[in-house]
Scaffold this motif. Sequence first.
Motif, short mmCIF file in Angstrom:
data_model
loop_
_atom_site.label_atom_id
_atom_site.label_comp_id
_atom_site.label_asym_id
_atom_site.label_seq_id
_atom_site.Cartn_x
_atom_site.Cartn_y
_atom_site.Cartn_z
N ILE A 83 0.84 -1.21 0.00
CA ILE A 83 0.00 0.00 0.00
C ILE A 83 0.87 1.25 0.00
CG2 ILE A 83 -1.65 1.35 1.40
CD1 ILE A 83 -2.95 -1.03 0.09
N SER A 84 1.95 1.21 0.80
CA SER A 84 2.82 2.39 0.87
C SER A 84 3.44 2.68 -0.48
CB SER A 84 3.94 2.15 1.89
OG SER A 84 3.40 1.87 3.13
N SER A 85 3.97 1.61 -1.12
CA SER A 85 4.65 1.85 -2.40
C SER A 85 3.66 2.33 -3.46
CB SER A 85 5.37 0.58 -2.86
OG SER A 85 4.42 -0.40 -3.18
N PHE A 86 2.46 1.75 -3.48
CA PHE A 86 1.48 2.15 -4.48
C PHE A 86 1.02 3.59 -4.26
CE2 PHE A 86 0.97 -2.20 -5.92
CZ PHE A 86 0.69 -2.01 -7.26
N SER A 87 0.83 3.95 -2.99
CA SER A 87 0.38 5.32 -2.73
C SER A 87 1.47 6.32 -3.10
CB SER A 87 -0.04 5.48 -1.27
OG SER A 87 1.03 5.18 -0.44
N GLU A 88 2.74 5.89 -2.87
CA GLU A 88 3.85 6.77 -3.25
C GLU A 88 3.91 6.94 -4.76
OE1 GLU A 88 8.61 7.02 -2.26
OE2 GLU A 88 7.35 5.55 -1.24
N LYS A 89 3.70 5.83 -5.47
CA LYS A 89 3.72 5.92 -6.94
C LYS A 89 2.58 6.79 -7.45
CE LYS A 89 5.97 1.50 -7.88
NZ LYS A 89 5.72 0.08 -8.21
N CYS A 90 1.41 6.63 -6.84
CA CYS A 90 0.25 7.44 -7.25
C CYS A 90 0.52 8.91 -7.00
CB CYS A 90 -1.00 7.03 -6.47
SG CYS A 90 -1.67 5.47 -6.99
N SER A 91 1.12 9.19 -5.85
CA SER A 91 1.43 10.57 -5.51
C SER A 91 2.42 11.16 -6.51
CB SER A 91 2.00 10.61 -4.10
OG SER A 91 2.48 11.87 -3.80
N ASN A 92 3.44 10.38 -6.86
CA ASN A 92 4.44 10.85 -7.84
C ASN A 92 3.78 11.09 -9.19
OD1 ASN A 92 6.49 10.82 -6.03
ND2 ASN A 92 7.14 8.73 -6.51
N ALA A 93 2.91 10.14 -9.58
CA ALA A 93 2.24 10.26 -10.88
C ALA A 93 1.38 11.52 -10.91
CB ALA A 93 1.37 9.02 -11.13
N ALA A 94 0.69 11.78 -9.80
CA ALA A 94 -0.17 12.97 -9.76
C ALA A 94 0.66 14.25 -9.87
CB ALA A 94 -0.98 12.98 -8.46
N GLU A 97 3.41 14.54 -11.50
CA GLU A 97 4.03 14.67 -12.82
C GLU A 97 3.04 15.01 -13.92
OE1 GLU A 97 6.15 11.07 -13.35
OE2 GLU A 97 7.63 11.56 -11.77
N ILE A 98 1.80 15.10 -13.59
CA ILE A 98 0.80 15.42 -14.62
C ILE A 98 1.02 16.86 -15.06
CG2 ILE A 98 -1.67 15.83 -15.02
CD1 ILE A 98 -2.24 13.47 -13.17
N LYS A 99 1.19 17.03 -16.37
CA LYS A 99 1.37 18.39 -16.91
C LYS A 99 0.44 18.54 -18.10
CE LYS A 99 6.17 18.94 -15.50
NZ LYS A 99 7.56 18.87 -15.94
N ILE A 100 -0.05 19.72 -18.25
CA ILE A 100 -0.94 19.97 -19.39
C ILE A 100 -0.11 20.61 -20.49
CG2 ILE A 100 -2.94 21.30 -20.17
CD1 ILE A 100 -3.94 21.11 -17.23
N GLN A 101 -0.15 20.00 -21.67
CA GLN A 101 0.56 20.58 -22.80
C GLN A 101 -0.49 21.02 -23.81
OE1 GLN A 101 3.15 17.36 -23.97
NE2 GLN A 101 4.79 18.08 -22.62
N HIS A 102 -0.64 22.29 -23.95
CA HIS A 102 -1.67 22.76 -24.89
C HIS A 102 -1.05 22.91 -26.27
CE1 HIS A 102 -0.27 26.99 -25.02
NE2 HIS A 102 0.17 26.71 -23.81
N LYS A 103 -1.78 22.43 -27.28
CA LYS A 103 -1.26 22.49 -28.65
C LYS A 103 -1.94 23.63 -29.42
CE LYS A 103 -0.19 17.59 -28.68
NZ LYS A 103 -0.64 16.26 -29.11
N GLU A 104 -3.12 24.01 -28.97
CA GLU A 104 -3.82 25.10 -29.66
C GLU A 104 -3.83 26.31 -28.75
OE1 GLU A 104 -7.64 23.65 -30.59
OE2 GLU A 104 -6.92 22.03 -31.88
N SER A 105 -4.12 27.42 -29.36
CA SER A 105 -4.19 28.66 -28.58
C SER A 105 -5.36 28.60 -27.60
CB SER A 105 -4.36 29.84 -29.53
OG SER A 105 -4.55 31.00 -28.76
N LEU A 106 -5.12 29.04 -26.39
CA LEU A 106 -6.18 28.98 -25.38
C LEU A 106 -7.21 30.09 -25.59
CD1 LEU A 106 -4.12 28.19 -22.16
CD2 LEU A 106 -5.64 26.65 -23.40
N VAL A 107 -6.79 31.18 -26.24
CA VAL A 107 -7.72 32.28 -26.50
C VAL A 107 -8.17 32.23 -27.95
CG1 VAL A 107 -8.00 34.79 -26.44
CG2 VAL A 107 -6.52 33.67 -24.78
N VAL A 108 -9.45 32.15 -28.13
CA VAL A 108 -9.99 32.06 -29.48
C VAL A 108 -10.86 33.27 -29.73
CG1 VAL A 108 -11.40 30.68 -31.06
CG2 VAL A 108 -9.99 29.55 -29.32
N THR A 109 -10.69 33.91 -30.83
CA THR A 109 -11.53 35.09 -31.13
C THR A 109 -12.71 34.66 -31.99
OG1 THR A 109 -10.12 35.53 -32.99
CG2 THR A 109 -9.67 36.77 -30.97
#
Lengths: 166, 152
Positions: A137-148, A150-162
């Motif tokens: 349980i400890s190792s899995f929770s640690e891995k989950c925490s690390n994974a959370a 490392e989550i990054k959002i990479q946007h490919k399109e412009s966030l502002v649309v006219t």
Amino acid sequence: MGCCFSSEEDKDQDVPHANERTPLLDPSQADHIHQIQGGRASRNSISQNQKGDEQSEFTRILRQTAINVIDVTSSDSQNMEQGEMQDRATQYSNRLNMVLSASGRSRVFQPNLPTGITSPQMTLTAPPVSLSDVQLISSFSEKCSNAACEIKIQHKESLVVTFGVP
Amino acid sequence: MTEDLKSYLNKQMATVDNLHAIAITDRDGVVIIKVANQMAPDTALRQAFLSVFGIMTEQASKMGMGNNSKIINFYDRFQTVQINAHPLLLHFIADRDANTGLILELEHALADVLQDISKVVTMIAQVRRQADADLFPGDNTINHCIRSRFIY
């Protein structure tokens, strides 16, 4: 002699100390007296009763409507006067002392036990969780925490649309 | 006896971190008993503030979702947990980061206290209702209905 009077005590009479001036019919039930009078008086009383019924029904509907109206702006009108508030607070204080001493309940402070377990003895006597399970349980929770993390959002399109711009 | 009760409430208050005040009032926000520490905001313990919950819980009960029982407000620095325990109102004032679930649990811990205080409110309300009936015999108008809305 055709006299209806009887000097014997009437067993059905439930009014105590009844005498010759005691009315046989309850004067508070005047409507019933009106109803048993014949002819025109009877018709009048019926129309009066109907009018009274309509009025009471109308009042009832109005009252119900007033109760059902959601009115959050009435807070100002509900504010009490300072004197009235203090009077009531004093009344509460006096009565509270009376009630508390009458109840005789001693308020011994006891810290709350968690209410999640209905039979704590069963839980406490159960065999402990094995060390390997704890490590898993400890190792899995640690891995989950690390994974959370490392989550990054990479946007490919412009966030502002006219919109609508030629 | 009131001092005993206050001491009991103080101990219950200390079981929740950053809980600053417990107030028990009637429907009009008149304080029956309250305990507070120095961190409690004074404005939150005034009748003008406490009475608002009585009105709001009553109005919120008309939304078609049954009776409203609790309203929790979060402010910049504080939170208020207010519970409708008919015929009483229960107010908790705490820091914004205090554990709201633990505060809600205090309602159960205070059940027997609330039971005793309910008797007081019921007794006083009966006296007031009787006095009201003597002043306005046979008065069944709308005004009477609205005027006595908070009388039990």
